[in-house]
Scaffold this motif. Structure first.
Motif, short mmCIF file in Angstrom:
data_model
loop_
_atom_site.label_atom_id
_atom_site.label_comp_id
_atom_site.label_asym_id
_atom_site.label_seq_id
_atom_site.Cartn_x
_atom_site.Cartn_y
_atom_site.Cartn_z
N LYS A 297 0.83 -1.22 0.00
CA LYS A 297 0.00 0.00 0.00
C LYS A 297 0.86 1.26 0.00
O LYS A 297 0.59 2.23 -0.70
CB LYS A 297 -0.92 -0.01 1.21
N ILE A 298 1.91 1.23 0.80
CA ILE A 298 2.81 2.41 0.86
C ILE A 298 3.46 2.65 -0.49
O ILE A 298 3.56 3.78 -0.98
CB ILE A 298 3.87 2.20 1.96
N CYS A 299 3.92 1.56 -1.15
CA CYS A 299 4.54 1.70 -2.48
C CYS A 299 3.56 2.29 -3.47
O CYS A 299 3.91 3.13 -4.29
CB CYS A 299 5.05 0.33 -2.95
N ARG A 300 2.29 1.80 -3.37
CA ARG A 300 1.30 2.33 -4.29
C ARG A 300 1.04 3.81 -4.06
O ARG A 300 0.90 4.61 -4.99
CB ARG A 300 -0.01 1.54 -4.13
N LEU A 301 0.97 4.17 -2.77
CA LEU A 301 0.77 5.60 -2.44
C LEU A 301 1.92 6.46 -2.97
O LEU A 301 1.73 7.56 -3.50
CB LEU A 301 0.62 5.76 -0.93
N GLY B 207 1.69 9.38 -5.73
CA GLY B 207 2.20 10.72 -5.44
C GLY B 207 3.17 11.21 -6.50
O GLY B 207 3.12 12.36 -6.95
N LEU B 208 4.06 10.27 -6.93
CA LEU B 208 5.01 10.65 -7.97
C LEU B 208 4.28 10.97 -9.28
O LEU B 208 4.64 11.90 -10.00
CB LEU B 208 6.02 9.51 -8.19
N ILE C 167 2.32 15.00 -13.16
CA ILE C 167 1.22 15.71 -13.82
C ILE C 167 1.27 17.21 -13.50
O ILE C 167 1.11 18.07 -14.37
CB ILE C 167 -0.12 15.09 -13.39
N ILE C 168 1.51 17.49 -12.21
CA ILE C 168 1.61 18.91 -11.79
C ILE C 168 2.76 19.60 -12.50
O ILE C 168 2.66 20.74 -12.98
CB ILE C 168 1.76 19.00 -10.26
N GLN C 169 3.91 18.91 -12.60
CA GLN C 169 5.08 19.48 -13.27
C GLN C 169 4.78 19.76 -14.74
O GLN C 169 5.13 20.81 -15.29
CB GLN C 169 6.27 18.52 -13.15
#
Length: 264
Positions: free
Chosen positions: A49-53, A57-58, A63-65
């Motif tokens: 789950k942490i890896c997926r999160l 996020g990346l 997308i933001i970049q």
């Protein structure tokens, strides 16, 4: 084997209990409970789950970049367009200013020409006015006098012999010709030291009138003419006497008398 009971010995019983407690602890370490087993099995699910999160996020950051890059490019493009429009507008304004400057320069030069022409006109008008005033002054101070079929005019200013004759010619007359005693007496009445139409410019000693006729009757003062080649023009000088003529340097400034025939 004989079973020995240690309940009766309290001290030994305490040792035994301590030993049992240690044994239980070891057994607990060696044999995990069901709950421990369940917790250990759940740990891999949490890491996924942490890896997926982190991956999500990346992805969001990418997308933001990308959105930021697009926004910056659009802003840069818009800024370039705005600067280009401002540059073109500045060029138009500059061209307008240059055209206006050329027009103002032409207007200034035209005004200079107008002022110059006006100045010339004013100068000419001033000269004409002064000449008219002089002529009016002459006409009021001196008038034409009629005598023996001619009109005579005596100047109020002084000129050389030639300039005096030019003035008479401009008036439709010429310097006075004296052919008789009556005209001689008439000239003396003006009581002025003045040029008459007599000269020997062409041939020294041969005196003639402005009409080309040779002098036949003369009224020279005593000792005159005596100027030789230096004095070639005649005038009435000693008007108190019957014989009043004198020869003079033609460049001398004297009054003069004009004669205009009534009938040519």
């Amino acid at each position: 084997m004989e079973m020995v009971s240690y309940d009766e010995d309290p001290e030994f019983s305490m040792v035994y209990e301590n030993f049992s407690e240690v044994s239980d602890r070891k057994a607990a370490v060696k044999s995990p409970s069901a709950e421990d087993k369940k917790g250990t099995a759940a740990e891999p699910d949490t890491g996924v789950k942490i890896c997926r999160l982190v991956a999500v996020g990346l992805g969001l950051m990418c997308i933001i970049q990308a959105a930021l890059n697009i926004s910056l490019r659009l802003a840069h493009f818009s800024l370039n367009n705005s600067l280009t429009e401002e540059r073109d507008e500045c060029k138009k304004i500059n061209l307008g200013i240059e055209a206006r400057f050329r027009n103002l320069t032409e207007e200034r030069d035209e005004l200079y020409r107008t002022v110059y022409d006006t100045t010339v006109i004013i100068q000419n008008l001033t000269k004409e006015r002064n000449e008219l005033k002089r002529m009016l002054n002459d006409s009021t101070q001196q008038v034409w006098v009629s005598f023996n079929g001619s009109f005579y005019y005596v100047s109020s200013t002084k000129k050389t012999w030639q300039d005096s004759r030019n003035d008479c010619l401009q008036r439709g007359a010429d310097l006075m010709i004296i052919n008789s005693q009556e005209e001689q007496n008439f000239a003396r009445r003006f009581r002025k030291y003045m040029w008459v139409g007599l000269n020997d410019k062409q041939t020294e000693g041969r005196w003639e009138w402005v009409n080309g006729n040779a002098m036949t009757t003369s009224y020279w003062s005593e000792g005159e003419p005596n100027g030789g080649r230096r004095e070639n023009c005649g005038n009435v000088k000693n008007f108190e006497y019957d014989y009043s003529w004198n020869d003079e340097d033609c460049s001398t400034s004297l009054f003069w008398v004009c004669e205009k025939k009534t009938f040519p």
